[in-house]
Design an enzyme around this catalytic site. Sequence first.
Site, PDB file in Angstrom:
ATOM      1  N   THR A  45      49.583  43.509  75.946  1.00 54.84           N
ATOM      2  CA  THR A  45      48.443  42.918  75.253  1.00 54.84           C
ATOM      3  C   THR A  45      47.353  42.500  76.224  1.00 54.84           C
ATOM      4  OG1 THR A  45      49.716  42.144  73.388  1.00 54.84           O
ATOM      5  CG2 THR A  45      47.840  40.797  73.989  1.00 54.84           C
TER       6      THR A  45
ATOM      7  N   VAL B 174      53.481  42.011  62.384  1.00 50.87           N
ATOM      8  CA  VAL B 174      52.289  41.484  63.046  1.00 50.87           C
ATOM      9  C   VAL B 174      52.747  40.445  64.073  1.00 50.87           C
ATOM     10  CG1 VAL B 174      50.151  40.172  62.741  1.00 50.87           C
ATOM     11  CG2 VAL B 174      50.828  41.858  61.016  1.00 50.87           C
TER      12      VAL B 174
ATOM     13  N   GLY C 289      55.789  38.369  70.664  1.00 50.23           N
ATOM     14  CA  GLY C 289      55.007  37.558  69.741  1.00 50.23           C
ATOM     15  C   GLY C 289      55.795  36.629  68.842  1.00 50.23           C
TER      16      GLY C 289
HETATM   17  N1  ASP Z   1      52.158  39.438  71.995  1.00 50.76           N
HETATM   18  C1  ASP Z   1      52.139  40.815  71.587  1.00 50.76           C
HETATM   19  C2  ASP Z   1      52.888  40.970  70.303  1.00 50.76           C
HETATM   20  O1  ASP Z   1      53.973  40.427  70.172  1.00 50.76           O
HETATM   21  C3  ASP Z   1      52.744  41.725  72.582  1.00 50.76           C
HETATM   22  C4  ASP Z   1      52.148  41.624  73.954  1.00 50.76           C
HETATM   23  O2  ASP Z   1      51.831  40.541  74.438  1.00 50.76           O
HETATM   24  O3  ASP Z   1      52.014  42.691  74.584  1.00 50.76           O
HETATM   25  O4  ASP Z   1      52.432  41.684  69.450  1.00 50.76           O
END
Ligand code: ASP
Length: 313
Positions: A178, A207, A232
């Site tokens: 992300t 999500v 997440g």
């Molecule tokens: N936080 C993001 C998610 O869980 C993943 C990430 O940080 O790459 O969708």
Amino acid sequence: MTKPFSIAIHGGAGTIVAEQMSAELKVELLADLERSVRAGHQVLIDSGDALDAVVAAVQVLEDSEHFNAGKGSVLSHHEIVEMDASVMHGRERQAGSVAGLRHIRNPVSLARDVLRDSDHVMLIGEGAEQFAFDHGHLFTEQDYFLTERRYQQLLSMREKGLYALSESKYPDDNKYGTVGAVALDKHGNLAAATSTGGITNKKYGRVGDSAVIGAGTFAQNGNVAISTTGMGEFFIRQSVAVDVAARMRYLQEDLVTACNTIIDGELKTMGGEGGLIGINGQGDIHFAMNSSGMYRAGIDKYGTLSVKIYADE
Ligand code: ASP
């Protein structure tokens, strides 16, 4: 004297394996991170708003196939890219969030449009895309987002029935890629933005925190702006971004203490690997992570650039 302004960005935290990082790839990653932070910083130099700065920075990383956002996003179980993003402006705590996008090139700019031009905070799926087309975003084919690297990752994860990254062929295959940015502008506004393709092999319209205000993204003038990266589910359960802000606001903790308390404390205890970036109302920057690395860059209030990958740098 002009008021302080500064910006920090991340391109995801997790296990980043130095032995697998070719010199060539490292150069490209560092160049992308620097371009991103400079794009946002230029907006601040030009007396622009912190929100426009974080969106400008994040768009650069969405357009790079090296990061898990926009082009280069990870694939869902059904071999589709589905992206989430959110933004928050700290003055009136306005926010915009989008989830499950399949055909929007820059989800972060759509999140800003939701903040500015809708009566809502969070739009998902087809409805979000309809809003996007009504606001001048172009339909982008899935082909644009797809990369061979992400396809191979999906195949290996699907075969093992896993949904989190777990084996390394690429130096950051165990990483949550992300992207995000936080900024303080010359007018004292704090803003945060986060954008992602989510996690490989996700199903059922999953999500993550990147679309959730208070979990992946938060900004409050005079206090702090936060953008997170990691699995997440943990970040949502811990309300990581707003928890940092609350510690600073109610306990009067400083930025470093508040960020590290969450990332190295309760989040880690729960099993949540990842990190975050934060900027306080004075323009101080902090990068916190409980993983071996986090792609990151900042230009502090003295104009000093830093671009780093590993936790011990
Ligand atoms: N936080 C993001 C998610 O869980 C993943 C990430 O940080 O790459 O969708």
